[in-house]
Scaffold this active site. Structure first.
Site, PDB file in Angstrom:
ATOM      1  N   HIS A   1       0.822  -1.213   0.000  1.00  0.00           N
ATOM      2  CA  HIS A   1       0.000   0.000   0.000  1.00  0.00           C
ATOM      3  C   HIS A   1       0.859   1.267   0.000  1.00  0.00           C
ATOM      4  O   HIS A   1       0.376   2.351   0.304  1.00  0.00           O
ATOM      5  CB  HIS A   1      -0.918   0.013   1.221  1.00  0.00           C
ATOM      6  CG  HIS A   1      -1.758  -1.214   1.350  1.00  0.00           C
ATOM      7  ND1 HIS A   1      -2.598  -1.645   0.361  1.00  0.00           N
ATOM      8  CD2 HIS A   1      -1.858  -2.126   2.357  1.00  0.00           C
ATOM      9  CE1 HIS A   1      -3.197  -2.758   0.749  1.00  0.00           C
ATOM     10  NE2 HIS A   1      -2.761  -3.073   1.950  1.00  0.00           N
TER      11      HIS A   1
ATOM     12  N   HIS B   1      -7.117  -4.666  -1.173  1.00  0.00           N
ATOM     13  CA  HIS B   1      -6.485  -5.973  -1.363  1.00  0.00           C
ATOM     14  C   HIS B   1      -7.173  -6.710  -2.513  1.00  0.00           C
ATOM     15  O   HIS B   1      -7.158  -7.927  -2.579  1.00  0.00           O
ATOM     16  CB  HIS B   1      -6.591  -6.830  -0.097  1.00  0.00           C
ATOM     17  CG  HIS B   1      -6.125  -6.142   1.132  1.00  0.00           C
ATOM     18  ND1 HIS B   1      -6.980  -5.579   2.046  1.00  0.00           N
ATOM     19  CD2 HIS B   1      -4.869  -5.899   1.589  1.00  0.00           C
ATOM     20  CE1 HIS B   1      -6.277  -5.025   3.022  1.00  0.00           C
ATOM     21  NE2 HIS B   1      -5.003  -5.202   2.766  1.00  0.00           N
TER      22      HIS B   1
END
Length: 331
Positions: free
Chosen positions: A58, A220
């Site tokens: 991320h 995700h």
């Protein structure tokens, strides 16, 4: 799969080492861990520590926001996997200055469980620890890895505000109160054009046709709420702002902060086109954001897509915190 890596199993340790060696003025790697903490330990004295973390992939979240005025440390888990309790625990111990530690946790089952376990370990050592679980994603109520709403890009606003408060000497109880006041006012929704490819898996988390998009995907590659044909930016904005308005009841008499966040593979050119359309749409509500950021802040490796976060400002002090100067890699 084409990636600029060595061994897929070494992605995270090599990334963490690269960050620490590239930016030693901001971050230091805690020996034996994939945890990065602030290098400026002198300015941490007598301050509450602010720690966050989560699965890698991320970036620049979370380690890119470690530094003076923002996070004290970030624990970097394996790709899309929570850091282990012992890693988080090491971070807590290192940043504790006797004033306690506050944890910012995104709402994923592994993160919530492992940060709670680390908190228990720290409290057994006599360290005071409090936390907030961020639940800003309005797209779906429950998803893969999650009970309730997911924690996504709005988490960055939480990092910024709490980090500024801590740097200015707020107590652990004051930071806890601030976090719980801020949380209900941060809302996020995303749209994806393609999925992320985890280096250890070697293939995308889902497949969209060349002319398809998906609204409401998670960071995700969790499923969203609708697929349809690709639309112009203005129409994507219409969908996302409409969902945010349903949730927040947008009102021109109120103040808002806005974050347009790239998911990893969306060029800044496209992010600014989208931002222009967002600002035009908000003008229909007589809203001009009091604070705005555009760029890659909470990505999903190489996902093409964008998320939109609106944050209702209920206290002018929150704007001061958002504007408070920091020394980090990514802010």
């Amino acid at each position: 799969m084409k990636k600029i890596i060595n061994d897929p199993h070494d992605v995270v340790p090599e990334m963490v080492k690269g960050m620490a060696r590239s930016y030693p003025q901001y971050v230091t790697q805690i020996e034996g861990t994939e945890v990065l903490m602030r290098s400026d330990t002198d300015s941490m004295k007598d301050k509450v520590g602010i720690i966050s973390g989560g699965g890698s992939g991320h970036e620049p979240t979370h380690a890119g926001f470690v530094g003076k005025g923002m996070l004290s440390a970030a624990a970097c888990g394996q790709v899309f996997t929570s850091p282990t309790p012992d890693q988080i625990y090491e971070g807590i111990k290192k940043v504790d200055q006797g004033k306690g530690v506050f944890m910012v946790v995104k709402n994923y089952s592994g993160d919530v469980m492992n940060f709670d376990m680390a908190k228990d370990l720290a409290e057994a050592d006599g360290i005071k620890v409090k936390s907030i679980v961020v639940v800003d994603d309005i797209a779906v109520e429950n998803s893969l890895y999650t009970q309730g709403r997911r924690g996504v890009a709005g988490t960055i606003f939480m990092h910024k505000i709490l980090g500024a408060a801590a740097q200015q000497g707020a107590s652990l109880d004051e930071i806890d109160k601030l976090a719980h006041e801020v949380l209900p006012n941060i809302k996020t929704i995303a749209v994806a054009l393609s999925a992320a490819t985890n280096p250890e898996v070697g293939k995308p988390g889902f497949v969209l046709a060349d002319d398809e998009i998906e609204y409401g995907v998670g960071i995700h590659s969790e499923p969203g709420y609708r697929r349809e044909k690709i639309k112009p930016s203005k129409e994507l904005v219409e969908e996302l702002v409409s969902k945010l308005n349903d949730e927040m009841k947008l009102d021109g008499s109120k103040k808002y902060a806005c974050l347009v966040n790239g998911m990893g593979a969306t060029p800044l050119m496209e992010q600014y086109i989208f931002s222009n359309d967002v600002l035009n749409k908000l003008e229909e509500f007589n809203i001009k954001p009091a604070f705005m950021k555009v760029g890659n802040y909470m990505t999903s490796i190489d996902m093409a897509g964008i998320s939109l976060t609106l944050f209702e400002i209920k206290d002018d002090k929150w704007i001061d915190y958002l504007n408070y100067p920091v020394e980090t890699i990514a802010w």
